[in-house]
Design an enzyme around this catalytic site. Structure first.
Site, mmCIF file in Angstrom:
data_model
loop_
_atom_site.group_PDB
_atom_site.id
_atom_site.type_symbol
_atom_site.label_atom_id
_atom_site.label_comp_id
_atom_site.label_asym_id
_atom_site.label_seq_id
_atom_site.Cartn_x
_atom_site.Cartn_y
_atom_site.Cartn_z
ATOM 1 C CD GLU A 171 7.979 4.838 -7.783
ATOM 2 O OE1 GLU A 171 7.891 5.426 -6.688
ATOM 3 O OE2 GLU A 171 8.884 4.031 -8.047
ATOM 4 C CG ASP A 184 15.711 -0.580 -2.987
ATOM 5 O OD1 ASP A 184 15.669 -1.795 -3.286
ATOM 6 O OD2 ASP A 184 15.328 0.311 -3.772
ATOM 7 C CE LYS A 229 12.247 -1.373 -4.734
ATOM 8 N NZ LYS A 229 13.258 -0.529 -5.424
ATOM 9 N NE ARG A 270 12.082 -2.362 -8.317
ATOM 10 C CZ ARG A 270 13.258 -2.938 -8.567
ATOM 11 N NH1 ARG A 270 13.404 -4.252 -8.421
ATOM 12 N NH2 ARG A 270 14.303 -2.219 -8.927
ATOM 13 C CB SER A 271 9.592 2.942 -11.192
ATOM 14 O OG SER A 271 10.632 2.232 -11.806
ATOM 15 C CE LYS A 325 9.719 3.704 -2.234
ATOM 16 N NZ LYS A 325 11.171 3.569 -2.393
#
Length: 428
Positions: A205, A312, A337, A366-367, A388
């Protein structure tokens, strides 16, 4: 004129070099939408299913040709000819076609890629940017970024158990300035790590993964970097954590192995509360395990009036899980997400439920990401006030920041940066 006349999916690569699904949707009037689906590394047990091929001879089993085929056959047959502006009907038709609770037959990646591409095509037909098409005239709030500058846990090979250490430029006057502030802290941190002989390579990230000794060691580095960059912790910049506690919750204990700690849920809540006393932490994500409801209740009781507690893995962007958590008084914020639930309609429903019940919402990447910047538009469309989307490195992360800068410019005088109002009744 906005009837869907063609749908085509393909297998592309995400930011980790793993396959993912991309979908193109074409409308009768020539309007077009394209969407690529992200993928997570630390995934909640209750997430919708990301359909992978499992063929070890191809992409080490991570291929997505089954999901691509599902779009090009079953899903196409189901929604060709439908009006792209009927988003809810289209999403519900795909969910019904799948027929499972967790989208395991067609794959959440197949359904989501189609859902987002349909929305983009409909926006194109209206001549509107996606944030305006989805959010209407009220879509004008630019989100405060949660910038992930130090990585641990599943995102790094170091002794730190917590997954993300983030800065939030709440005192900036605009989104563009918030990005500048974050970039300056990021580069200051890099210089500080280098001077100490610590690694400055970036992770999935875009954050650094130095070999630091403890959670407090990481927080001290971040605090020092904020100050050296010329900003005031607790005023210009707040701190945020993603503990990803499910990853180290074993047999009823939180095993913070890097620090030699084995904590009960109550002790874990005390540990986090002590961090909040010592540092200007405004947000903690997944401070407890996804099914440790007693731990979540304890943490919420201890710090929930002064700290944003983001679910989450706890909520997985699922309206039913969220309503359960609200009923039990767990957390006070929803991480959003889109691929956890697998359709735009259900995502918007989850955000609406959160906001109606006084919970904040944080739009999230997401990563495993792509150059697709849809979540930037959705953050503005939903007025969630927070996003984020990683650090200030890697183009898959910066694509979202750059899109937000464009949106702020496009909105002109009507644009408002959420700043310290992003946390609702908590304040900052």
């Amino acid at each position: 004129m906005t009837a869907i006349i063609d749908i085509h999916a393909r297998e592309i690569l995400d930011s980790r070099g793993n396959p993912t699904v991309e979908v193109d949707v074409l409308l009768e009037d020539g309007s077009f939408g394209r969407a690529a689906v992200p993928s997570g590394a630390s995934t909640g047990a209750h997430e919708a299913v990301e359909l992978r091929d499992g063929d070890k001879a191809r992409y080490l089993g991570k291929g997505v040709t089954k999901a691509v085929t599902a779009v090009n056959s079953d899903i196409a047959e189901c929604i060709l000819g439908l009006d792209a502006e009927d988003q809810r009907d289209i999403d519900l038709a795909m969910i019904e076609l799948d027929g499972t609770e967790n989208k395991s037959r067609l794959g959440a990646n197949a359904i989501l890629g189609t859902s987002l591409a349909v929305a983009k095509a409909a926006a194109d037909a209206r001549g509107l940017p996606l944030y305006s098409y989805v959010g209407g005239v009220s879509a004008h709030v630019l989100p405060v970024p949660m910038m992930n500058i130090i990585n641990g846990g599943e995102h790094a090979d170091n002794p730190i158990d917590f997954q993300e250490f983030m800065i939030m430029p709440v005192g900036a006057p605009s989104l563009a300035e918030a990005v500048r502030w974050g970039a300056e802290v990021f580069h200051t941190l890099k210089k500080g790590l280098h001077e100490k002989g610590l690694a400055t390579a970036v992770g999935d990230e875009g954050g650094f993964a130095p070999n630091l000794a403890s959670t407090r060691d990481a927080l001290d580095f971040v605090m020092a970097s904020i100050e050296k960059a010329g900003f005031k912790p607790g005023e210009d910049m707040m701190l945020a954590l993603d503990c990803a506690a499910t990853e180290f919750f074993k047999n009823g204990k939180y095993e913070i192995s890097g620090e030699g700690l084995s904590l009960s849920p109550d002790a874990m809540a005390d540990y986090l509360a002590a961090l909040c006393d010592a540092y200007p932490i405004i947000s903690i994500e997944d401070g407890m395990g996804e099914d440790d409801f007693e731990g979540w209740a304890a943490l919420t009781a201890k710090v929930g009036k002064r700290v944003q507690l983001v679910g989450d893995d706890l909520f997985v962007t699922n309206p039913k899980r969220l309503e359960m958590g609200i009923g039990k008084g767990l957390a006070n914020s929803l991480l959003v997400k889109v691929n956890q639930i697998g359709s735009l309609t259900e995502t918007l429903e989850a955000v609406s439920i959160a906001q109606r019940n006084g919970y904040t919402a944080v739009m999230s990447h997401r990563s495993g990401e792509t150059e697709d910047a849809t979540i930037a538009d959705l953050a503005v469309a939903t007025n969630c006030g927070q996003i984020k989307t990683g650090s200030l490195a890697r183009s898959d992360r910066l694509a979202k920041y750059n899109q937000l800068i464009r949106i702020e410019e496009e909105l002109g005088v009507s644009a408002r940066y959420a700043g310290k109002t992003a946390f609702g009744r908590l304040g900052a």
